[in-house]
Design a protein around this motif. Structure first.
Motif: not given
Length: 303
Positions: A20-31, A46-48
Motif C-alpha cells: 500500500s502506497p499510503p502505508t509506505r508514506r507513513v513508514v517513510d515519514i516516521v523513519a 515532502a521534498d525529501r
C-alpha cells in the motif's frame, strides 16, 4: 516499482501489486523523523520523500494525534515519545501471551497500557473471542485525567495523585478520593456505564466492532472512542462492589509494577456487559489481577 522503457529513458512507475502506497508514506515519514537530528518542516519532509505537501500534512496530523510525532512551533516535526513506547525495552517477554490467555479465559479484549504523568498509552492488545476491544489500537493514547489511570494511581506519588484528583469534574470529586483507597484495598479498579447509558454503550461498541476501527476516518474514530469512554467510565463504589445486585460492567484495570517496583502499567479488561452477577464480577477481578501479577513477576530482575 517496475520500470518502463521509452526510447533511451527508463521511467519508474508504480506497480499495483506493491504494498500500500499510503502505508509506505507513513513508514517513510516516521523513519525520516526518527533519523533526523532536529525537527523538520513539512516542506522539507515532502521534498525529501517526493510527496505532496498536503499528503505530508495529513499524515503528520494523524501521527501527531497518536503521539508518534510532535510539532515544534516554527521548526517543524520531530519523533514523539509515544513512538519509543511501542517498543518499550522495559516490558518483559511474554506479555502478549499473558494477555492472550486472559482474553481466552474471560472472552473479553485485554490491553496493557503505560501510565505516564500525562498520558495513558496502549502498548499491547489482544482481542477476545466474543467481542474485540472496540477502537483501542496499539499506540492509542488518552490524556491522564480522572478516572483514566485509576488502576495505578494509589501507588503513585502524592503530587501525581493530587494532580490527577484535580482533573475530576465537580460531580465526581466526592468519589475521586474514595476511589484511591478502594482500588488500593481491592487491587483493581472497576468501571460501569453512567446511569441509563447501557443501551448506548452496547450500540457504540457493536458499531465499532462491526465497522472495524481501521476502516473509520480518524476524526470519527476519535469522536466515537471519546464518547464510548465517557459513557463507560463511572467508577464503582464500595457499596456497589459489596452488593449482590446484577450490575453493568464496562472495564477493569489492575496495576503492573516494573522492575524498580513502580506502578508503571495497567492491565485492562473490557467485558462491556450490560449485566453481571457478583460471581461473574469476582471472576473478572481474579483473572485481571492474576494477569497483572504474572506480568509484574516477569518484570522482576533475574538474580
Amino acid at each position: 516499482m517496475i520500470e518502463r522503457t521509452t526510447g533511451d529513458t527508463r521511467a519508474p512507475i508504480e506497480d499495483d501489486r506493491c504494498a500500500s502506497p499510503p502505508t509506505r508514506r507513513v513508514v517513510d515519514i516516521v523513519a525520516l523523523l526518527a533519523s533526523a537530528p532536529e525537527p523538520l518542516p513539512v516542506a522539507t519532509i515532502a521534498d525529501r520523500l517526493d510527496i505532496a505537501r498536503a499528503t505530508a500534512t495529513a499524515v503528520l496530523a494523524e501521527l501527531d494525534s497518536a503521539g508518534w510525532v510532535v510539532r515544534v512551533p516554527r521548526r517543524g516535526y520531530r519523533i514523539g515519545s509515544a513512538m519509543a513506547g511501542l517498543a518499550d525495552p522495559s516490558l518483559p517477554p511474554g506479555v502478549g501471551d499473558i494477555l492472550a490467555a486472559l482474553a481466552a479465559e474471560t472472552g473479553c479484549g485485554a490491553t496493557l497500557s503505560r501510565i505516564s504523568p500525562d498520558w495513558l498509552t496502549v502498548l499491547e492488545v489482544r482481542h477476545g473471542p466474543d467481542r474485540v476491544v472496540p477502537g483501542i489500537p496499539v499506540g492509542h493514547r488518552i490524556p491522564l485525567q480522572f478516572p483514566a489511570g485509576a488502576g495505578v494511581m494509589p501507588w503513585r506519588s502524592a503530587s501525581e495523585q493530587n494532580a490527577w484528583l484535580r482533573t475530576a469534574p465537580g460531580a465526581d470529586r466526592h468519589i475521586a478520593g474514595a476511589l484511591l483507597s478502594l482500588v488500593r484495598d481491592r487491587g483493581v479498579a472497576l468501571f460501569r456505564p453512567r446511569a441509563d447509558d447501557t443501551g448506548m454503550v452496547d450500540l457504540l461498541a457493536d458499531l465499532l466492532t462491526a465497522a472495524g476501527t481501521e476502516l473509520l476516518q480518524s476524526n470519527l474514530r476519535t469522536r466515537a472512542l471519546r464518547q464510548l469512554f465517557a459513557l463507560t467510565s463511572r467508577p464503582f463504589t464500595k457499596a456497589e462492589l459489596d452488593s449482590d445486585a446484577t450490575l453493568p460492567l464496562s472495564y477493569l484495570a489492575a496495576p503492573v509494577f516494573d522492575g524498580s517496583g513502580t506502578a508503571a502499567y495497567e492491565v485492562q479488561l473490557g467485558p462491556l456487559r450490560a449485566a453481571t452477577t457478583t460471581s461473574e464480577r469476582d471472576a473478572y477481578i481474579r483473572a485481571t489481577r492474576a494477569a497483572a501479577e504474572a506480568i509484574t513477576a516477569a518484570a522482576r530482575p533475574r538474580g
